[in-house]
Design a protein around this motif. Sequence first.
Motif, mmCIF file in Angstrom:
data_model
loop_
_atom_site.group_PDB
_atom_site.id
_atom_site.type_symbol
_atom_site.label_atom_id
_atom_site.label_comp_id
_atom_site.label_asym_id
_atom_site.label_seq_id
_atom_site.Cartn_x
_atom_site.Cartn_y
_atom_site.Cartn_z
ATOM 1 N N VAL A 47 50.355 -38.003 -62.279
ATOM 2 C CA VAL A 47 48.890 -37.883 -62.360
ATOM 3 C C VAL A 47 48.518 -36.599 -61.627
ATOM 4 O O VAL A 47 48.689 -36.506 -60.411
ATOM 5 N N ARG A 64 58.296 -33.614 -58.320
ATOM 6 C CA ARG A 64 58.432 -35.066 -58.141
ATOM 7 C C ARG A 64 58.782 -35.732 -59.472
ATOM 8 O O ARG A 64 59.599 -36.654 -59.525
ATOM 9 N N GLU A 199 52.794 -48.426 -47.716
ATOM 10 C CA GLU A 199 51.723 -47.665 -48.368
ATOM 11 C C GLU A 199 50.754 -48.648 -48.991
ATOM 12 O O GLU A 199 50.877 -49.860 -48.776
ATOM 13 N N ALA A 200 49.792 -48.150 -49.781
ATOM 14 C CA ALA A 200 48.875 -49.047 -50.481
ATOM 15 C C ALA A 200 49.297 -49.100 -51.950
ATOM 16 O O ALA A 200 50.222 -48.397 -52.365
ATOM 17 N N SER A 202 48.223 -47.962 -54.750
ATOM 18 C CA SER A 202 48.328 -46.672 -55.458
ATOM 19 C C SER A 202 47.844 -45.516 -54.575
ATOM 20 O O SER A 202 47.257 -44.555 -55.071
ATOM 21 N N SER A 203 48.095 -45.621 -53.288
ATOM 22 C CA SER A 203 47.704 -44.556 -52.347
ATOM 23 C C SER A 203 48.684 -44.555 -51.177
ATOM 24 O O SER A 203 49.294 -45.586 -50.892
ATOM 25 N N LEU A 223 56.147 -44.180 -52.234
ATOM 26 C CA LEU A 223 56.068 -42.994 -53.089
ATOM 27 C C LEU A 223 55.566 -41.837 -52.233
ATOM 28 O O LEU A 223 54.503 -41.941 -51.605
ATOM 29 N N GLY A 225 53.531 -39.197 -51.890
ATOM 30 C CA GLY A 225 52.388 -38.608 -52.584
ATOM 31 C C GLY A 225 52.427 -37.096 -52.442
ATOM 32 O O GLY A 225 52.970 -36.569 -51.468
ATOM 33 N N SER A 261 45.197 -41.692 -49.162
ATOM 34 C CA SER A 261 45.225 -40.435 -49.939
ATOM 35 C C SER A 261 45.851 -40.705 -51.299
ATOM 36 O O SER A 261 46.762 -41.516 -51.435
ATOM 37 N N ALA A 263 45.792 -38.615 -55.620
ATOM 38 C CA ALA A 263 45.235 -37.547 -56.448
ATOM 39 C C ALA A 263 43.744 -37.761 -56.693
ATOM 40 O O ALA A 263 42.960 -36.810 -56.662
HETATM 41 N N1 PDD Z 1 48.908 -43.128 -57.606
HETATM 42 N N2 PDD Z 1 51.657 -44.325 -53.529
HETATM 43 C C1 PDD Z 1 51.572 -44.918 -54.736
HETATM 44 C C2 PDD Z 1 52.272 -46.224 -54.927
HETATM 45 C C3 PDD Z 1 50.858 -44.297 -55.771
HETATM 46 O O1 PDD Z 1 50.799 -44.885 -56.994
HETATM 47 C C4 PDD Z 1 50.194 -43.064 -55.530
HETATM 48 C C5 PDD Z 1 49.423 -42.354 -56.591
HETATM 49 C C6 PDD Z 1 50.303 -42.492 -54.246
HETATM 50 C C7 PDD Z 1 49.688 -41.160 -53.927
HETATM 51 O O2 PDD Z 1 50.356 -40.117 -54.596
HETATM 52 P P1 PDD Z 1 49.604 -38.749 -54.940
HETATM 53 O O3 PDD Z 1 49.063 -38.205 -53.658
HETATM 54 O O4 PDD Z 1 50.647 -37.901 -55.531
HETATM 55 O O5 PDD Z 1 48.495 -39.087 -55.928
HETATM 56 C C8 PDD Z 1 51.061 -43.143 -53.286
HETATM 57 C C9 PDD Z 1 48.396 -42.460 -58.786
HETATM 58 C C10 PDD Z 1 47.227 -41.587 -58.528
HETATM 59 C C11 PDD Z 1 48.230 -43.447 -59.918
HETATM 60 O O6 PDD Z 1 49.141 -44.240 -60.096
HETATM 61 O O7 PDD Z 1 47.247 -43.385 -60.646
#
Ligand code: PDD
Length: 311
Positions: A47, A64, A199-200, A202-203, A223, A225, A261, A263
Amino acid sequence: MTSKYSFTPPELPSTICYLNGEFCPLAQAKISVLDRGFIFGDGIYEVVPIYFGKPFRFEQHMNRFQRSLKELRIENPFSNVEWLEIINTLASRFAESVNQKVEDTNQIIYLQISRGVAPRDHVMTKGISPTVFVMTNPLKAISPELRNAGVHCVSAHDFRWEKAHIKATSLLGAVLSRQMSADMDATETIMFRGDNLSEASSSNVWIVSNGTVFAPPKDNLLLEGIRYGLIEEICGEIDIPFVLRPISRNEVFNADEVLLSSATKEVLAVTKIDETVIGSHTSHSGQPGPVYKRIYKAYQNYIERICKNTN
Ligand code: PDD
């Protein structure tokens, strides 16, 4: 036989997408039911935000992507230059469709590669072409009200698998964990493996303690990020100490500040986790704190510096 269900499906965006060499309207893009992405979640995604018409941290995202593809032994069908061409074409076509100049748009690019189409068998099928899909949507900024108020989260045991460093399209762990917070009208689910913050859903999650920004180490349990590297850089620029090390549950709940944090969220202040008000011992109790404000401002400056007027 038709299904007994007759729900009206949500309206799909009418934007153009890229699928296996063709550009077509998103609602018309079709793949085989035997695509291993559909059957097994056997694929990788990225993303990538676009600001002022320009992909932000493109190389880092593609690095990545490459690392994740390698874990799945899927060959990347394109060079970064070719990816960029597809992304730029989609971004321009999206801008055209809304009668804007591309440099006046912020978008969010989603790209995915699955292993391809094959008879169902868990073993990694060799010699098939990967399915390549890319779409773009407007990047919806977090509302100023939410930014100023901060967000609530819930905490949970991290029940996901031990290869969380792979940005895989098999996201059931993320869906189940995110729903736990959605059910509580909260923004994210902050997860712990044993006593350690991971982590969370998706963050990534950060804490601030005595002026230092801390995050868990980059390993297979989360992940990494793209904001990991970015926030480290920003902290260096504005003189905020930055440390990666294991973080306990107690440290999270008693932190001066907690941040998310991603994207789409960029950086976002967490003001409550479960029933605990964050920073209750500080003058910004239950509100976004001073370190969040400095990092957020520097983040916006960074975007402008890198993406504005450089097309
Ligand atoms: N999610 N950890 C997880 C499990 C994630 O899914 C994400 C991003 C992040 C943060 O990564 P980054 O900074 O590269 O966005 C951490 C994306 C945005 C999604 O799945 O839509």
